[in-house]
Write a protein that holds these residues in place. Sequence first.
Motif, mmCIF file in Angstrom:
data_model
loop_
_atom_site.group_PDB
_atom_site.id
_atom_site.type_symbol
_atom_site.label_atom_id
_atom_site.label_comp_id
_atom_site.label_asym_id
_atom_site.label_seq_id
_atom_site.Cartn_x
_atom_site.Cartn_y
_atom_site.Cartn_z
ATOM 1 N N GLN A 1 -4.434 -4.188 8.140
ATOM 2 C CA GLN A 1 -3.264 -3.779 7.491
ATOM 3 C C GLN A 1 -2.266 -4.058 8.907
ATOM 4 N N VAL B 1 1.804 -2.963 8.890
ATOM 5 C CA VAL B 1 2.936 -2.476 8.980
ATOM 6 C C VAL B 1 4.093 -2.447 9.830
ATOM 7 N N ASN C 1 -1.728 -4.269 2.453
ATOM 8 C CA ASN C 1 -3.187 -4.672 2.533
ATOM 9 C C ASN C 1 -3.025 -6.491 3.349
ATOM 10 N N VAL D 1 6.433 -0.507 5.359
ATOM 11 C CA VAL D 1 6.374 -0.802 4.167
ATOM 12 C C VAL D 1 4.893 -1.283 4.439
ATOM 13 N N THR D 2 3.579 -0.712 4.315
ATOM 14 C CA THR D 2 2.679 -0.869 4.929
ATOM 15 C C THR D 2 1.731 -2.269 3.784
ATOM 16 N N ALA E 1 0.775 -0.905 0.434
ATOM 17 C CA ALA E 1 -0.370 -0.038 -0.253
ATOM 18 C C ALA E 1 1.064 1.377 0.497
ATOM 19 N N ARG E 2 1.389 1.100 0.582
ATOM 20 C CA ARG E 2 2.924 2.945 1.258
ATOM 21 C C ARG E 2 4.012 1.959 1.571
ATOM 22 N N ARG E 3 5.005 2.557 0.786
ATOM 23 C CA ARG E 3 6.984 2.344 1.141
ATOM 24 C C ARG E 3 7.503 4.065 1.299
ATOM 25 N N TYR E 4 7.612 3.692 2.473
ATOM 26 C CA TYR E 4 8.441 4.801 3.326
ATOM 27 C C TYR E 4 10.402 5.016 3.677
#
Length: 132
Positions: free
Chosen positions: A47, A49, A42, A39-40, A32-35
């Motif tokens: 959820q 993380v 589904n 990482v997050t 879903a997201r990466r910083y």
Amino acid sequence: MRETNKLFHLAIPCKDLDETVDFYEKLGCKLARRYDDRVTFNFFGDQVVCHLNPNDIDLSPKMYPRHFGLTLINKKEFDQLLERAKANALPFYLEPTTRFEGKQEEHIMFFLIDPANNLLEFKYYHDIEMVY
């Protein structure tokens, strides 16, 4: 029963973002997201993380009491997930087995181990009344 407008959230450590993404995507989880530090995913509707923290990795993980996972209600979906894990050569901590054989709470299960030694359990109860 769970309301569809609520998601479970779990945060766990990881030691390397790239290998974490590779593992969870092979499992069937969508990134879903990466910083730079996390990482997050589904994780089958919830959820998860994974926070980069290579100094907080359990070097000797044990199944109980520290693990998380998914209880599948549909046997076909359980079998498909098991086959996906095998086809993608995901590492098993515990191969598929039956627990509480012959009892009402009998279920089949397997454990995977992610690259940061987090243990994931996947199970299917033959009697849906035993899920909770």
